[in-house]
Design a protein around this motif. Structure first.
Motif, PDB file in Angstrom:
ATOM      1  N   ARG A  19       1.075  -1.495  -0.218  1.00  0.00           N
ATOM      2  CA  ARG A  19      -0.225  -0.382   0.522  1.00  0.00           C
ATOM      3  C   ARG A  19       1.049   1.292  -0.310  1.00  0.00           C
ATOM      4  O   ARG A  19       0.491   1.899  -0.823  1.00  0.00           O
ATOM      5  CB  ARG A  19      -1.007   0.130   1.052  1.00  0.00           C
ATOM      6  CG  ARG A  19      -2.067  -0.847   1.350  1.00  0.00           C
ATOM      7  CD  ARG A  19      -3.355  -0.835   2.517  1.00  0.00           C
ATOM      8  NE  ARG A  19      -2.730  -0.520   3.746  1.00  0.00           N
ATOM      9  CZ  ARG A  19      -2.783  -1.777   4.164  1.00  0.00           C
ATOM     10  NH1 ARG A  19      -3.135  -2.714   4.079  1.00  0.00           N
ATOM     11  NH2 ARG A  19      -1.951  -1.863   4.986  1.00  0.00           N
ATOM     12  N   GLN A 296      -7.914   3.512  -8.069  1.00  0.00           N
ATOM     13  CA  GLN A 296      -8.929   2.835  -7.280  1.00  0.00           C
ATOM     14  C   GLN A 296      -8.872   1.740  -6.827  1.00  0.00           C
ATOM     15  O   GLN A 296      -9.071   1.327  -6.301  1.00  0.00           O
ATOM     16  CB  GLN A 296     -10.031   2.769  -9.046  1.00  0.00           C
ATOM     17  CG  GLN A 296     -10.082   3.891  -9.405  1.00  0.00           C
ATOM     18  CD  GLN A 296     -11.143   3.539 -10.966  1.00  0.00           C
ATOM     19  OE1 GLN A 296     -10.753   2.089 -11.031  1.00  0.00           O
ATOM     20  NE2 GLN A 296     -11.652   4.344 -11.641  1.00  0.00           N
ATOM     21  N   GLU A 299      -7.028   2.605  -3.574  1.00  0.00           N
ATOM     22  CA  GLU A 299      -8.647   2.728  -2.742  1.00  0.00           C
ATOM     23  C   GLU A 299      -8.936   1.284  -2.092  1.00  0.00           C
ATOM     24  O   GLU A 299      -9.660   1.123  -0.655  1.00  0.00           O
ATOM     25  CB  GLU A 299      -9.229   3.891  -3.298  1.00  0.00           C
ATOM     26  CG  GLU A 299      -9.729   4.901  -3.222  1.00  0.00           C
ATOM     27  CD  GLU A 299      -9.131   5.793  -2.532  1.00  0.00           C
ATOM     28  OE1 GLU A 299      -9.762   5.158  -1.327  1.00  0.00           O
ATOM     29  OE2 GLU A 299      -8.486   6.097  -2.088  1.00  0.00           O
ATOM     30  N   ALA A 300      -8.774   0.192  -2.809  1.00  0.00           N
ATOM     31  CA  ALA A 300      -9.605  -0.943  -2.929  1.00  0.00           C
ATOM     32  C   ALA A 300      -8.746  -1.676  -1.919  1.00  0.00           C
ATOM     33  O   ALA A 300      -9.248  -2.391  -0.916  1.00  0.00           O
ATOM     34  CB  ALA A 300      -9.415  -1.229  -4.271  1.00  0.00           C
ATOM     35  N   ILE A 302      -7.014  -0.108   0.974  1.00  0.00           N
ATOM     36  CA  ILE A 302      -7.498   0.540   2.214  1.00  0.00           C
ATOM     37  C   ILE A 302      -8.085   0.009   2.798  1.00  0.00           C
ATOM     38  O   ILE A 302      -8.250  -0.469   3.874  1.00  0.00           O
ATOM     39  CB  ILE A 302      -8.051   1.942   1.808  1.00  0.00           C
ATOM     40  CG1 ILE A 302      -6.193   3.069   0.929  1.00  0.00           C
ATOM     41  CG2 ILE A 302      -7.593   2.963   2.806  1.00  0.00           C
ATOM     42  CD1 ILE A 302      -5.147   2.426   2.775  1.00  0.00           C
ATOM     43  N   LYS A 303      -9.581  -0.404   1.831  1.00  0.00           N
ATOM     44  CA  LYS A 303     -10.967  -0.410   2.769  1.00  0.00           C
ATOM     45  C   LYS A 303     -10.389  -2.532   2.221  1.00  0.00           C
ATOM     46  O   LYS A 303     -11.506  -2.934   3.364  1.00  0.00           O
ATOM     47  CB  LYS A 303     -11.920  -0.559   1.355  1.00  0.00           C
ATOM     48  CG  LYS A 303     -12.170   0.976   1.015  1.00  0.00           C
ATOM     49  CD  LYS A 303     -13.455   0.636  -0.256  1.00  0.00           C
ATOM     50  CE  LYS A 303     -13.698   2.354  -0.550  1.00  0.00           C
ATOM     51  NZ  LYS A 303     -14.312   2.253  -1.163  1.00  0.00           N
ATOM     52  N   ALA A 304      -9.863  -3.288   2.034  1.00  0.00           N
ATOM     53  CA  ALA A 304      -9.598  -5.069   2.251  1.00  0.00           C
ATOM     54  C   ALA A 304      -8.933  -5.277   4.105  1.00  0.00           C
ATOM     55  O   ALA A 304      -8.206  -4.160   4.544  1.00  0.00           O
ATOM     56  CB  ALA A 304      -8.251  -5.078   1.217  1.00  0.00           C
TER      57      ALA A 304
END
Length: 304
Positions: A19, A296, A299-300, A302-304
């Motif tokens: 990340r 994008q 962002e995916a 970060i949300k995982a």
């Protein structure tokens, strides 16, 4: 900490490395991203389990470049301080492919050895946090120069440690691309001849180099058999399997240098980079639409 808990932490830090390198690549319109994809578990395992190095009291802030080492420059420093003080019992870590420096920095931040803002001066004039790491860069103690030279320097350090009867190892990180060079094979031959069994090398075998697939540029396979023919002790594992990486680090010396060939994926965890096949070496965005795809993906993550 139990083995399961440690493995979970290593995987968590590896995800953080990816990340952080992806975020940095987006902000700077470029970066060595595939190297983070393939080697994140290796770096995380190195710093959390494999390396026997001093535990720091607090993260270190990178300093300014103080010039190259020489008799006329007593103020020069190396980045080895990020790995703790030198001792005859502690391991020495050598990063051979200097283009992995960004991954190294991200790892140091994630494990609490470099300050959170340690990348602020990345690749700026006067900074020690260079894009292509040198001896003064965080986590590095020697300049590994052109590809293939790091192993020779590591072997020299290992021989000196043998002669001084130090018990600490020399742990080396290599990329498969640099193993195509002749100097690499000369070093392996010398390591075997001098029985440098205080050396252990982890090789990121992601199958690609700057010009494309390894098998089409200069095929090293069967890599393990070739190393064995030169007198090395060789193991081949899934480079994203933390348990395998850690287990092999505790092997007892047997008179041979040890190589851990880590088969890895240059797009691991960041699928969008697959669009660049077969040139994964460096990400440079050509337009905003392309950069948006990577945003994008970030962002995916970060949300995982």
């Amino acid at each position: 900490m139990g083995s399961n808990e440690l493995e979970e932490k290593i995987y968590k830090i590896a995800a953080g490395i990816r990340r952080r390198v992806l975020e940095h690549t987006i902000k700077n319109n470029g970066g060595y991203l595939s190297q983070a994809c393939s080697s994140a578990e290796i770096f995380s395992a190195l710093y959390l389990s494999i390396l026997n190095i001093e535990r720091l009291k607090k993260p270190i802030a990178p300093g300014k470049f103080k010039g190259v080492p020489s008799n006329d420059n007593p103020n020069s420093t190396t980045g080895a301080e990020f790995n703790g003080k030198k001792s005859k019992v502690y391991d020495r870590f050598i990063l051979s492919p200097a283009q992995y420096a960004l991954v190294q920095y991200a790892a140091l931040i994630e494990v609490g050895r470099m300050t959170e803002n340690g990348l602020d001066d990345f690749n700026k004039d006067g900074s020690s946090v260079e894009m292509i790491g040198a001896e003064h860069s965080p986590g590095m103690e020697v300049t590994t120069g052109s590809l293939g030279q790091g192993i020779s320097q590591a072997a020299g350090i290992a021989m000196a440690r043998k002669l001084k009867k130090e018990t600490g190892r020399v742990v080396l990180f290599l990329s498969d691309g640099e193993c195509q060079s002749g100097q690499f094979w000369e070093a392996v031959q010398a390591m075997a001849f001098h029985k440098l069994d205080n050396m252990i090398a982890y090789v990121d075998v992601n199958g690609y180099q700057c010009d494309g697939k390894m098998t089409t540029v200069m095929n090293l396979e069967p890599f393990d058999k070739r190393l064995e023919a030169f007198g090395a002790r060789v193991f081949r594992v899934d480079g994203h399997n933390v348990a395998a990486l850690v287990a092999l680090s505790t092997l007892k010396p047997d008179g041979r240098p040890t190589f851990i060939l880590c088969d890895t994926d240059p797009a691991r965890g960041i699928d969008v980079i697959k669009d660049r096949y077969p040139k994964f070496h460096y990400v440079r965005f050509t337009n905003e639409q392309e950069k948006e795809k990577y945003k994008q993906q970030y962002e995916a993550l970060i949300k995982a």
